[in-house]
Design an enzyme around this catalytic site. Structure first.
Site, PDB file in Angstrom:
ATOM      1  N   ASP A   1       1.072  -1.818  -0.023  1.00 61.14           N
ATOM      2  CA  ASP A   1       0.132  -0.087  -0.424  1.00 61.14           C
ATOM      3  C   ASP A   1       0.864   1.563  -0.346  1.00 61.14           C
ATOM      4  O   ASP A   1       1.599   1.186   1.087  1.00 61.14           O
ATOM      5  CB  ASP A   1      -0.750   0.050   1.512  1.00 61.14           C
ATOM      6  CG  ASP A   1      -1.846   1.430   0.787  1.00 61.14           C
ATOM      7  OD1 ASP A   1      -2.361   2.287  -0.231  1.00 61.14           O
ATOM      8  OD2 ASP A   1      -2.789   1.706   2.373  1.00 61.14           O
TER       9      ASP A   1
ATOM     10  N   ASP B   1      -0.843   6.356  -7.141  1.00 59.87           N
ATOM     11  CA  ASP B   1      -1.381   5.079  -5.930  1.00 59.87           C
ATOM     12  C   ASP B   1      -0.712   4.112  -7.024  1.00 59.87           C
ATOM     13  O   ASP B   1      -1.457   3.571  -8.149  1.00 59.87           O
ATOM     14  CB  ASP B   1      -1.813   5.707  -5.808  1.00 59.87           C
ATOM     15  CG  ASP B   1      -2.577   4.786  -4.438  1.00 59.87           C
ATOM     16  OD1 ASP B   1      -1.589   4.413  -3.918  1.00 59.87           O
ATOM     17  OD2 ASP B   1      -4.290   4.292  -4.071  1.00 59.87           O
TER      18      ASP B   1
END
Ligand SMILES: *[C@@H]1O[C@H](CO)[C@@H](O)[C@H](O)[C@H]1NC(C)=O
Ligand SMILES: *[C@@H]1O[C@H](CO)[C@@H](O)[C@H](O)[C@H]1NC(C)=O
Ligand SMILES: *[C@@H]1O[C@H](CO)[C@@H](O)[C@H](O)[C@H]1NC(C)=O
Ligand SMILES: *[C@@H]1O[C@H](CO)[C@@H](O)[C@H](O)[C@H]1NC(C)=O
Ligand SMILES: *[C@@H]1O[C@H](CO)[C@@H](O)[C@H](O)[C@H]1NC(C)=O
Ligand SMILES: *[C@@H]1O[C@H](CO)[C@@H](O)[C@H](O)[C@H]1NC(C)=O
EC number: 3.4.23.12
Length: 442
Positions: free
Chosen positions: A110, A319
């Site tokens: 993440d 991301d």
């Protein structure tokens, strides 16, 4: 957060083991790991993989930017915890091993959060996972952090019981993980080509609620001190994501292995843009996006659309855990309008994918419809996307869709737009570098 939880957290510190041996410092480390998309090789049809990915992403876009909101609902300190440290679902799993002897497991990576954590015994509450829960008692290299440790201080909301540092993350979807902050030896890399790194700070989760992931924990790759990238040196990592539907895993490179020099798979110019810091959300990788070209038109996007505001709202992040990209509403509407103007087909929305910029696939005999190109103009770097990186075909509705959605807060460059691109996050130099690459050849 309930008093029940507070009670359980205090129990954790009594039942978790105290083991201590010598400490060694982390050497400069370079290694290669591999990433698997969570839906790879699971036999789902492509349409289904896409619609699930878009669903996950639309949840993630709402939660990523809300991490700075703080609950202050009662005088109970546990209740004033951060609502969320990243959404609980990402997109890619990496394999690693923990402890001495090493126990292999998979974890979700993440880039939106920092903490590395896995579920641990004794389980006060645990979620099912594919590998056994990590048992600190069966490892010779487990060390609990005291409350004064710098890693404990780096937690968003450290809790202290009997001078033992307890972490707790609450995710916006009701999921929680809590346990002892500890050091462990981790083994990274691909099977025999592995490196062992002692003293990585991680969360040993004895209390885990909610459907969190398909692996056995998370590996935070955010900008903060607790993230894996900042615990290793030099602080940089890179990935090269293979085609979304490829069965081939994607390389994830750390430290000295993460550089654009010795890769023979780069197929275009290397471009770089500086990271910018949002003090409200310091873990996220903000970049400055200054414009978008669709086809031949440089869109008249107002500067306010991508601006990072003083209150921490807005801005643009890159991301790995969001699949499609999300653009601030004004920018999104201009992209939509440009597709409407430049594509000679009537635009429709596709409820199956949850996307709005879609066109019916031309009926046979197929007329070749020209799809306009998309270029993101960053500060000092242009990212021109190959058509494969933004057009999604839905076989069940016969619609071609642009894999971009609207956001009411900041914008996100998602992983779907980063396929077949070597993407280097160089924290030491504060630069994001990228270049087109044949990731399946690496
Ligand atoms: C690391 O590599 C060695 C061989 O070099 C192998 O014996 C060992 O099983 C590997 N460890 C892990 C955790 O993959
Ligand atoms: C954890 O590891 C760090 C980095 O090597 C070290 O500075 C620290 O003393 C260790 N803490 C414990 C409790 O082992
Ligand atoms: C997790 O794995 C199961 C079984 O392989 C699969 O059915 C499920 O869709 C996966 N979850 C996600 C979020 O992909
Ligand atoms: C890459 O090559 C350039 C020029 O040869 C050199 O200055 C730079 O240090 C190299 N970077 C890495 C990470 O090896
Ligand atoms: C648009 O499509 C129609 C048929 O659907 C065709 O007659 C027309 O020439 C096309 N226009 C352009 C500019 O391609
Ligand atoms: C990016 O594209 C713009 C518009 O085409 C151009 O003016 C600029 O020089 C390009 N920048 C780089 C770094 O290539």
């Amino acid at each position: 957060m309930s008093t029940r939880l507070l009670f359980l957290l205090s129990i954790i510190t009594f039942i978790s083991p105290t083991i201590s041996t010598t400490c060694t410092s982390n050497a400069n480390t370079g290694f290669r790991a591999s990433l698997r998309h969570i839906n790879a090789n699971c036999g789902l049809p492509k349409d289904e993989i896409i619609s699930r990915a878009v669903q996950r992403s639309s949840k993630r876009v709402k939660t990523l930017f809300s991490t700075s909101k703080i609950f202050t609902t009662s005088t109970n300190p546990v209740a004033s915890t951060r609502i969320l440290v990243g959404p609980s679902e990402g997109e890619y799993l990496m394999d690693l091993a923990i402890g001495t002897p090493p126990r292999p497991y998979s974890a979700m990576i993440d880039t939106g959060s920092d903490l590395i954590w896995t579920q641990c015994t004794p389980c006060v509450l645990c979620v099912d996972q594919p590998t056994p829960y990590f048992d600190p008692l069966a490892s010779k290299t487990f060390f609990r952090h005291t409350c004064s440790s710098s890693f404990c201080q780096a937690l968003d909301y450290p809790l202290c019981f009997s001078n033992i540092c307890v972490y707790m993350y609450s995710y916006s979807d009701g999921a929680n993980t809590a346990g002892v902050l500890a050091n462990e030896t981790f083994t990274f890399g691909i099977s025999s080509n592995n490196v062992t790194v002692p003293n990585i700070a991680f969360g040993c989760g004895n209390l885990n609620e909610g459907s969190l992931f398909n692996g056995s924990g998370m590996v935070g790759l955010g900008r903060g001190p607790l993230s894996l990238v900042n615990q290793l040196g030099p602080s940089k990592f890179a990935y090269c994501l293979t085609y979304f539907f490829s069965p081939i895993s994607s390389p994830l490179l750390f430290g000295s292995m993460a550089n654009l020099n010795n890769t023979n798979v780069i197929t275009g110019p290397v471009q770089s843009t500086p990271f910018i810091i949002n003090t409200a959300l310091p873990s996220l990788y903000y970049v400055s996006l200054i414009g978008i070209t669709v086809g031949t038109a440089l869109l008249p996007i107002p500067a306010s659309a991508f601006a990072l505001n003083l209150d921490g709202t807005g801005g643009v992040i890159i991301d790995s855990g969001t699949s499609i990209s999300y653009l601030q509403m004004d920018a999104y509407n201009l992209v939509k309008q440009a597709f409407q103007t430049q594509v000679n087909l009537s635009m429709v929305s596709n409820d199956n994918f949850g996307l709005d910029i879609c066109f019916p696939s031309p009926p046979p005999p197929f007329v070749t419809v020209k799809i306009p190109s998309i270029t993101f103009h960053f500060d000092g770097a242009n990212m021109t996307l190959p058509e494969l990186n933004y057009m999604l075909y839905d076989g069940s509705t016969g619609l071609y869709c642009v894999g971009i959605g609207p956001s009411t807060d900041g914008s996100i460059i998602g992983n779907f737009q980063q396929q077949d691109m070597y993407v280097l996050y160089d924290l030491e130099n504060g630069l994001l570098s990228f270049a087109p690459a044949s990731c399946d050849q690496m």
